[in-house]
Each structure stands twice: as structure tokens, then as C-alpha cells.
Design a protein around this motif. Sequence first.
Motif, PDB file in Angstrom:
ATOM      1  N   ALA A 153       0.636  -1.370  -0.056  1.00  0.00           N
ATOM      2  CA  ALA A 153       0.127   0.149  -0.131  1.00  0.00           C
ATOM      3  C   ALA A 153       0.861   1.132  -0.090  1.00  0.00           C
ATOM      4  N   GLN A 154       1.889   0.971  -0.512  1.00  0.00           N
ATOM      5  CA  GLN A 154       2.888   2.358  -0.569  1.00  0.00           C
ATOM      6  C   GLN A 154       3.006   3.148  -1.933  1.00  0.00           C
ATOM      7  N   ARG A 155       3.566   4.299  -1.797  1.00  0.00           N
ATOM      8  CA  ARG A 155       3.476   5.169  -3.032  1.00  0.00           C
ATOM      9  C   ARG A 155       4.585   4.439  -3.991  1.00  0.00           C
ATOM     10  N   ARG A 156       4.524   5.071  -5.480  1.00  0.00           N
ATOM     11  CA  ARG A 156       5.433   4.650  -6.236  1.00  0.00           C
ATOM     12  C   ARG A 156       6.728   5.068  -5.942  1.00  0.00           C
ATOM     13  N   GLY A 157       7.159   6.180  -5.323  1.00  0.00           N
ATOM     14  CA  GLY A 157       8.474   6.592  -5.126  1.00  0.00           C
ATOM     15  C   GLY A 157       9.072   5.609  -4.145  1.00  0.00           C
ATOM     16  N   ASP A 158       8.116   5.149  -3.328  1.00  0.00           N
ATOM     17  CA  ASP A 158       8.791   4.208  -1.988  1.00  0.00           C
ATOM     18  C   ASP A 158       8.813   2.828  -2.510  1.00  0.00           C
ATOM     19  N   LEU A 159       7.903   2.560  -3.495  1.00  0.00           N
ATOM     20  CA  LEU A 159       8.165   1.163  -4.060  1.00  0.00           C
ATOM     21  C   LEU A 159       9.685   1.103  -4.951  1.00  0.00           C
ATOM     22  N   GLN A 160       9.919   2.070  -5.662  1.00  0.00           N
ATOM     23  CA  GLN A 160      11.059   2.463  -6.339  1.00  0.00           C
ATOM     24  C   GLN A 160      12.361   2.312  -5.615  1.00  0.00           C
ATOM     25  N   LYS A 161      12.452   2.736  -4.395  1.00  0.00           N
ATOM     26  CA  LYS A 161      13.570   2.691  -3.513  1.00  0.00           C
ATOM     27  C   LYS A 161      13.590   1.507  -2.644  1.00  0.00           C
ATOM     28  N   MET A 162      12.518   0.796  -2.140  1.00  0.00           N
ATOM     29  CA  MET A 162      12.578  -0.505  -1.491  1.00  0.00           C
ATOM     30  C   MET A 162      13.860  -1.368  -1.564  1.00  0.00           C
ATOM     31  N   ALA A 163      14.747  -1.458  -0.568  1.00  0.00           N
ATOM     32  CA  ALA A 163      15.893  -2.241  -0.648  1.00  0.00           C
ATOM     33  C   ALA A 163      16.152  -3.424   0.334  1.00  0.00           C
ATOM     34  N   TRP A 164      16.907  -4.148  -0.249  1.00  0.00           N
ATOM     35  CA  TRP A 164      16.996  -5.511   0.701  1.00  0.00           C
ATOM     36  C   TRP A 164      17.271  -4.815   2.239  1.00  0.00           C
ATOM     37  N   GLY A 165      18.104  -3.865   2.227  1.00  0.00           N
ATOM     38  CA  GLY A 165      18.626  -3.409   3.393  1.00  0.00           C
ATOM     39  C   GLY A 165      17.223  -3.059   4.505  1.00  0.00           C
ATOM     40  N   ASP A 166      16.313  -2.705   3.862  1.00  0.00           N
ATOM     41  CA  ASP A 166      15.248  -2.188   4.424  1.00  0.00           C
ATOM     42  C   ASP A 166      14.325  -3.288   5.264  1.00  0.00           C
ATOM     43  N   VAL A 167      14.766  -4.693   4.787  1.00  0.00           N
ATOM     44  CA  VAL A 167      14.019  -5.731   5.375  1.00  0.00           C
ATOM     45  C   VAL A 167      14.840  -6.288   6.547  1.00  0.00           C
ATOM     46  N   ARG A 168      14.465  -6.034   7.795  1.00  0.00           N
ATOM     47  CA  ARG A 168      15.161  -6.565   9.023  1.00  0.00           C
ATOM     48  C   ARG A 168      14.472  -6.616  10.068  1.00  0.00           C
ATOM     49  N   GLU A 169      14.736  -7.478  11.212  1.00  0.00           N
ATOM     50  CA  GLU A 169      14.024  -7.510  12.326  1.00  0.00           C
ATOM     51  C   GLU A 169      12.483  -7.731  11.982  1.00  0.00           C
ATOM     52  N   GLY A 170      12.140  -8.685  11.033  1.00  0.00           N
ATOM     53  CA  GLY A 170      10.643  -9.084  10.782  1.00  0.00           C
ATOM     54  C   GLY A 170       9.836  -8.033  10.140  1.00  0.00           C
ATOM     55  N   HIS A 171      10.497  -6.888   9.697  1.00  0.00           N
ATOM     56  CA  HIS A 171       9.697  -5.757   9.296  1.00  0.00           C
ATOM     57  C   HIS A 171      10.223  -5.144   7.894  1.00  0.00           C
ATOM     58  N   GLU A 255      -3.619   3.959  -7.825  1.00  0.00           N
ATOM     59  CA  GLU A 255      -5.044   3.545  -7.262  1.00  0.00           C
ATOM     60  C   GLU A 255      -4.814   2.332  -6.747  1.00  0.00           C
ATOM     61  N   CYS A 256      -3.630   1.516  -6.708  1.00  0.00           N
ATOM     62  CA  CYS A 256      -3.330   0.368  -6.134  1.00  0.00           C
ATOM     63  C   CYS A 256      -3.341   0.446  -4.676  1.00  0.00           C
ATOM     64  N   ARG A 257      -2.961   1.930  -4.290  1.00  0.00           N
ATOM     65  CA  ARG A 257      -2.803   2.268  -2.817  1.00  0.00           C
ATOM     66  C   ARG A 257      -4.062   2.367  -2.107  1.00  0.00           C
ATOM     67  N   SER A 258      -5.146   2.883  -3.172  1.00  0.00           N
ATOM     68  CA  SER A 258      -6.384   3.129  -2.532  1.00  0.00           C
ATOM     69  C   SER A 258      -7.193   1.708  -2.465  1.00  0.00           C
ATOM     70  N   LEU A 259      -7.025   0.810  -3.401  1.00  0.00           N
ATOM     71  CA  LEU A 259      -7.443  -0.486  -3.616  1.00  0.00           C
ATOM     72  C   LEU A 259      -6.944  -1.261  -2.078  1.00  0.00           C
ATOM     73  N   ALA A 260      -5.759  -0.895  -1.895  1.00  0.00           N
ATOM     74  CA  ALA A 260      -5.258  -1.643  -0.757  1.00  0.00           C
ATOM     75  C   ALA A 260      -5.883  -1.438   0.528  1.00  0.00           C
ATOM     76  N   GLU A 261      -6.009  -0.015   0.656  1.00  0.00           N
ATOM     77  CA  GLU A 261      -6.899   0.615   1.748  1.00  0.00           C
ATOM     78  C   GLU A 261      -8.078  -0.026   1.895  1.00  0.00           C
ATOM     79  N   ARG A 262      -8.752   0.000   0.912  1.00  0.00           N
ATOM     80  CA  ARG A 262     -10.063  -0.557   1.024  1.00  0.00           C
ATOM     81  C   ARG A 262     -10.171  -2.153   1.479  1.00  0.00           C
ATOM     82  N   LEU A 263      -8.957  -2.862   0.788  1.00  0.00           N
ATOM     83  CA  LEU A 263      -9.206  -4.335   1.162  1.00  0.00           C
ATOM     84  C   LEU A 263      -8.592  -4.577   2.452  1.00  0.00           C
ATOM     85  N   TYR A 264      -7.662  -3.811   3.029  1.00  0.00           N
ATOM     86  CA  TYR A 264      -7.290  -4.186   4.417  1.00  0.00           C
ATOM     87  C   TYR A 264      -7.916  -3.661   5.623  1.00  0.00           C
TER      88      TYR A 264
END
Length: 302
Positions: A153-171, A255-264
Motif C-alpha cells: 500500500a505504498q506510493r510509487r517513489g517508495d516502491l522504487q527505492k525499497m531495498a533489501w537493507g530495509d528488510v530486517r527484524e521481521g519488518h 490507485e493500487c494504494r486506494s484499493l489496498a486501503e479498502r481491502l485491508y
Amino acid sequence: MSRLLSATLGRIMPRYRTFADWLVIYRQIIEARPLQPKTLANRYSSLRYLSEAFAPRTISAIRPHEIAQLLRTLHQQFPHLARRVLIEARDVFQEAVAYGWIHSNPAAAVRHQRTQVARRRLTLDEWRQIHAWSQAHQPPWVPHMITLALVSAQRRGDLQKMAWGDVREGHLHVIQQKTGTLLRLPLELRLNVIGLSLGEAIEACRDYTTPGETLLRKSTGKPLVAPSLSARFEEAREGALGKHTGSGLPPSLHECRSLAERLYRKQGVDTRILLGHKRQSMTDTYNDDRGLSDGEWKTLEL
């Protein structure tokens, strides 16, 4: 005439100085505020339109109808930009009042023209069709991007910069590019309607191409540029659903972000935190499906 007034009377009475003179001070004011770089860049972009229209004018001579005319011209092609420029105009002149350059804010009385919502929301069935078409016809990173957009449910710019180093401690750790909001999204977060967790969506990004620092990357392992994400989504949408012929604009990647909000939200997830909003009212705008559910039966759950 404005230059003459600014050079003479303006030395002792600021109201005779030009709008350009005031902008020198105003830029220092907003640079001192705790704004994110992207927000500051957007503020400067809006300020540029005001500068082009009024820079040589004596600041106290600028009238509300002149600001309104500028906004009407912008609104014809760029309604959302016109709204941002009005917000900036109100602030730039209000600060001038506070600093004693003028006695009243000429932008305070100007009203924004109402804009009818133009972009249609995305349905889950459409998302599935777009994702399936992408898997069959596009580079491997695109369906992964479409999945991550919905599950995180994140924005385009956040999807673009998601890195493996951001995945840690179960989050998954996200510093939202637009607002600077710090989010820790649990990898256990699961979107039930597609039977996929955030951790599973991330893990699926590991081996689809040459290793790289980011989850979404080119075949060479290099990061992607943000416009590529939008362009590929639009290509997949048209491939799956055909050319848009209805009213308004077709659904975008956002609009994937809005759809995610409605589903979650239906699952009971706190979507305000998930989307990184400070106010629930902002999250509620994403929950509005803009007429998609009109005519459907609503079931009261006990």
C-alpha cells in the motif's frame, strides 16, 4: 514605476517594494521550516508561477482579482496545480502581512474552483487482470511491482527505492519519500483476498533477475526510475482492459494504494498507519471508491 518606488519609498516603507524583493525573504522563511526536500521542491515549483506573474509588481498593489485570474488560467489545464498555487499564494502573502510589508492578504479572499474527481478507482478484479497480463507480457520486475504496490500500500517513489537493507527484524522499514514518515510494516502482514503476505511478496523479488540492492530492478540489477513504474502499469492496464473509454481518467498505479486501503480495512487493519497518514480524514479519502459499489448490497456483520 515599480522599480522607482522600490528604490525610493521602498527603502523606508516595505509596501512599496516589489514582490520579487519579498520573495528573497520568503524563500528564507520556508527554507527554515522542517520540510522534506521533495515538499520544498514542490513549494518552489508553485512559487515559480507566482513569481512569473507578479515579480516586478509593487507588493501592496497586487489585488485579489489578479491572483484569481492567474488561478483560472492554470485551472483550465492543471486544476490540481492551481490549487497548490493558491495555497502557496495564501502563505506567501500572509507572511508578508506578518512581516509588515502589507496590511492584508490579497489571496485570502480568493476561492479555488471546485474540481470534479477525474480518476476512476481500481477494482480487485481489474487488478488481477492487469497482474496476469503483466506476468505474460512484461519484464519480470513489473508483476512484482504490481504485487508490492497492493500488498504494501505504498506510493510509487517508495516502491522504487525499497531495498533489501530495509528488510530486517521481521519488518519492512519505509521512510516515505513524500512525507518522511517512518513505517515498520510487519512481514506477516497478509492481504487475505489474494492469499499473499508482505514477506512472501518481498521474497519473490529475490531471484527473478540479476541481484541488486533494490527489490525492483532492471535485468542488469540496476535500480529503476520512477516514471518507468507508472508507464509499465499503464501499459499493463491497457493490455489487460483495453483503451479506456469511460468518463474521467483511467486508474493509475497510485490507485493500487486506494484499493489496498479498502481491502485491508475490511480485514480490520489500521490503514491510517499502513498508509502513513497523520489524520484519519486523509485515509478516508482513499476508502471512498468513487461510485464503484453503488447499487451493491451492504451486509451488516454481527
